[in-house]
Design a protein around this motif. Structure first.
Motif, short mmCIF file in Angstrom:
data_model
loop_
_atom_site.label_atom_id
_atom_site.label_comp_id
_atom_site.label_asym_id
_atom_site.label_seq_id
_atom_site.Cartn_x
_atom_site.Cartn_y
_atom_site.Cartn_z
N THR A 207 62.20 -13.45 20.50
CA THR A 207 61.20 -12.44 20.88
C THR A 207 61.72 -11.44 21.91
O THR A 207 61.12 -10.39 22.09
CB THR A 207 59.96 -13.14 21.47
N GLY A 208 62.81 -11.76 22.60
CA GLY A 208 63.30 -10.90 23.66
C GLY A 208 62.54 -11.05 24.97
O GLY A 208 62.86 -10.40 25.96
N LEU A 209 61.52 -11.93 24.99
CA LEU A 209 60.79 -12.19 26.23
C LEU A 209 61.63 -13.05 27.16
O LEU A 209 62.67 -13.57 26.79
CB LEU A 209 59.46 -12.90 25.91
N PHE A 210 61.15 -13.23 28.39
CA PHE A 210 61.84 -14.11 29.31
C PHE A 210 61.78 -15.55 28.80
O PHE A 210 60.88 -15.92 28.03
CB PHE A 210 61.21 -14.02 30.71
N SER A 211 62.74 -16.37 29.25
CA SER A 211 62.81 -17.77 28.84
C SER A 211 62.04 -18.66 29.81
O SER A 211 61.57 -18.21 30.86
CB SER A 211 64.27 -18.22 28.79
N ARG A 212 61.92 -19.92 29.45
CA ARG A 212 61.24 -20.88 30.32
C ARG A 212 61.92 -20.96 31.69
O ARG A 212 61.26 -21.04 32.72
CB ARG A 212 61.22 -22.26 29.66
#
Length: 744
Positions: free
Chosen positions: A338-343
């Motif tokens: 998704t290109g979002l930040f990771s956990r």
């Protein structure tokens, strides 16, 4: 790919190399024909050429072209060997063993063909930093070669003079040596190699055989029947067959892949050639200085140039490694899909947040159903689209992350004003790879300043236990409930092992007579201390923990055993059916149909006598749960929809699910004898069931008036407290023996 490795190549090459060593040792003590030492010498290149050709026939693509190029190269070397044998027998002996122009040209041609084949083999990687690194690597090796060649030429001139034949020999030997340097550069500089690295390493010593032959010429000078070239040629055959053998092992081994990545990490691979270069040059220069007491201009200039090249090489490597580390760091902090930040980044952001803020954790309900039913491409597209929705709703100051699977996180400054917008947005479908998908979510929210990630996870677990879209805000009482649930789960596991569960059976009667025609099995829990645990307390916990699968298997087996006992005592027609409730979690277990079939067979109960009761919600989304229901129906058991009329899409399920009976929910029975509007659904349901050939059972009948009205509306089966409460098996025995109606 059909040619077979010749098993005798390597043993024969070993024998030839050993025989040559014995002949050289023996020749220093006794004389014999000067052609004797050339028998193993000619066999060496011949074996190598055959082995290379065989390796080429077993491969394809670039690798096939590589072996197809080095095989002719070795064939040319073989011709040079035969030409040198002719020279030995026809030319007079001088300080240099007789080597004609034809022979030297053949050796040079063979070496050039081999170098061309090595250079044409792809080495992986084509970025500018890698190209610059490769050029610098070649330059470093050329400088090393130049320093070594200057020392070699000085030694050669002192020993053999500067005649034309000597210079021709020099050219040949240096060309052969260049092949070794090319192989070393190829192995060290390549990001990956098509040929196994072990095969290339065995090829490298072949290039050293040429210069070594001149050294052996000097050492074997006192014995005219011996020859430096003959001394090394058998080892060309040995190293060549070892290289081909490693290629064969690579193809037939477990790890078959077209390109073999280097074992060394990138940062270590960047240091191999500089370390090799500086180490080798230091040894060479130190040896020359200790032997002569001074260094030549070529050696000093070459060493200086080498140091400059090594510095440039390391600068490029450091820059490339820095870029690589930045890329790895970014990948570690961002989700690839998704290109979002990771956990990892999200957890660090939550821990480092100052002031009041809100952590929102979101789980997409039924994502697995979408992913399994429509395919992983649609599932991935749904995750990407939902991430974009979260980013738009969160605003520029929010941290949006995909935490793994179908779970997302939001870190918001201040209070969670975006949650209302989030739930409102879920009413709009998302476009996932051409499919319009409505997303239901479970949301856990924690607000404050400390320990919010854990609190939000706790809230999310609570939200995920219900049905439909749910938002749970963390508070202290939630922690207490979860602790209590964990305690119940531990006791549940212990109680199941200790045999604290038993079944009660509620009669299902035939209207209007009230004669018992079936029973529904209901599980109860009586602890060892005499306390009773309500099903409303332990069934949800069993669902959450997965213990419902083990508990359900026990219920099924116990009910089938009791059905077999009633058949034995009262005849096969005393009860038409015995119903067992199966949860949504059990329907996701693909082993459930086999478990049911085994229980029926073990107790000798006909499949038609067992009714499996399921809820509409459990099979609404289809997928694995519906597949399990279809498998159960194929066994011959009856399928009943429990609490009918209260789920998502009851009428649609009557077409897609193999239903035999519907159990009308108590909420519709309660409306009987009221207004026409209150009775409308109960009337409609019996009409639909009759038209579709389904049995109907009215649940929760508590009064005689309700029973009478159900009969007037066409209902033929009912259950409820008006007829009987759940009772132990002995009480059912009494009813079956009495054969009296159970209606009051």
């Amino acid at each position: 790919m059909t040619a077979r490795w010749r098993d005798w190549y390597l043993p024969v090459a070993l024998v030839m190399a050993g025989a040559e060593v014995l002949l050289i040792v023996l020749g220093t003590h006794v004389g014999f024909s000067k052609l004797v030492v050339w028998v193993p010498a000619v066999a060496g290149p011949a074996l190598a050429a055959a082995a290379f050709h065989d390796a080429g026939t077993r491969t394809d693509g670039h690798l096939r072209r590589f072996w197809a190029s080095v095989a002719p190269a070795m064939g040319v070397v073989l011709l040079g060997t035969l030409s040198q044998v002719v020279d030995i027998t026809t030319m007079p002996y001088t300080d240099i063993p007789p080597i004609g122009t034809r022979t030297l040209l053949l050796y040079v041609t063979g070496a050039l063909l081999a170098v061309t084949g090595l250079l044409r083999m792809p080495g992986g990687g084509s970025s500018w930093p890698r190209l610059i690194t490769a050029v610098l690597d070649v330059a470093v090796m050329l400088v090393i070669g130049g320093i070594a060649a200057s020392e070699y030429l000085g030694w050669f001139t002192d020993r053999f003079g500067v005649s034309a034949s000597a210079w021709w020999l020099n050219i040949a030997m240096l060309a052969v040596g260049a092949m070794s340097a090319t192989v070393v550069v190829k192995i060290m500089a390549a990001r990956s190699t098509l040929a196994p690295r072990a095969a290339l390493w065995w090829l490298a010593p072949i290039g050293l055989c040429g210069p070594l032959s001149t050294v052996f010429m000097t050492l074997l000078g006192p014995w005219p029947h011996l020859n430096g070239s003959a001394a090394v040629f058998p080892f060309i055959g040995l190293f060549g067959t070892l290289a081909a053998h490693r290629q064969h092992r690579h193809l037939t081994g477990r790890r078959k892949r077209p390109a073999q990545p280097l074992d060394l990490p990138a940062y270590r691979r960047g240091t191999v050639i500089p370390l090799f270069a500086t180490g080798l040059t230091s040894v060479l220069v130190a040896t020359v200085y200790l032997r002569t007491g001074h260094l030549s201009t070529v050696q000093v200039a070459g060493t200086t140039l080498l140091l400059l090249l090594v510095v440039a090489r390391q600068a490029v490597a450091l820059r490339e490694n820095g870029t690589l580390l930045n890329t790895v760091a970014r990948q570690a902090m961002h989700d690839e899909l998704t290109g979002l930040f990771s956990r990892r980044y999200f957890a660090a952001a939550v821990a480092g947040a100052t002031g009041p803020h809100t952590v929102v954790l979101i789980d997409l309900r039924e994502f697995r159903t979408v992913n399994d039913g429509l395919g992983s491409a649609v599932g991935d597209a749904l995750l990407i689209a939902y991430g974009e929705r979260l980013t738009a709703l969160g605003g520029e100051h929010a941290v949006v992350a995909r935490l793994g699977g179908d779970e997302f996180g939001l870190l918001l400054p201040g209070s969670a004003e975006a949650i209302g917008r989030l739930l409102a947005a879920n009413a709009e479908p998302l476009n996932a790879d051409g499919h319009e998908v409505l997303v239901e979510v479970s949301v856990g929210v924690a607000e404050g300043t400390a320990d919010l990630y854990r609190q939000a996870e706790t809230a999310l677990r609570e939200a995920a236990t219900g049905t439909g879209a749910r938002v749970v805000h963390y508070d202290a009482s939630l922690e207490q409930r979860l602790t209590q649930r964990a305690t119940v789960a531990a006791d549940l596991h212990r109680g199941l092992a200790a045999g604290e569960f038993h079944l009660l059976y509620q009669p299902i009667v035939e209207l209007p007579q009230g004669r018992i025609v079936g029973v529904e099995s209901l599980v109860r829990w009586s602890r060892a201390d005499g306390s009773i645990v309500s099903p409303a307390d332990f069934i949800p916990v069993a669902e959450d923990t997965g213990l419902i699968v083990e508990l359900g298997a026990w219920i099924l087996d116990t009910a089938c055993a009791q059905a077999a006992e009633w058949r034995r005592l009262h005849g096969p027609d005393a009860l038409r059916s015995i119903a067992v409730n199966v949860s949504a979690r059990q329907l996701l277990d693909p082993c459930l149909p086999d478990l049911v079939a085994a229980a029926l067979a073990r107790h000798g109960v006909p499949a038609a006598q067992l009714t499996i009761e399921i809820t509409e919600t459990a099979v609404f989304a289809g997928g694995r749960a519906l597949a399990t229901v279809n498998a159960l129906s194929r066994l011959g058991v009856s399928i009943a929809l429990d609490d009918f009329g209260t789920g998502h899409s009851s009428l649609g399920l009557l077409r897609t699910c193999p239903v035999d009976a519907i159990k009308v929910d108590k909420s519709f029975v309660d409306g009987l004898n009221g207004t026409p509007q209150q009775e409308a659904i109960a009337i409609a349901l019996t009409g639909i069931a009759q038209s579709m050939g389904l049995r109907t059972v009215a649940e929760g009948v508590e009064t005689e008036a309700q029973a009478r009205r159900l009969t007037e509306l066409g209902y033929r089966h009912a259950q409820g407290f008006h007829f009987a409460r759940p009772m132990p098996p002995a009480a059912i025995d009494d009813l079956l023996r009495a054969e009296d109606p159970v209606a009051a």
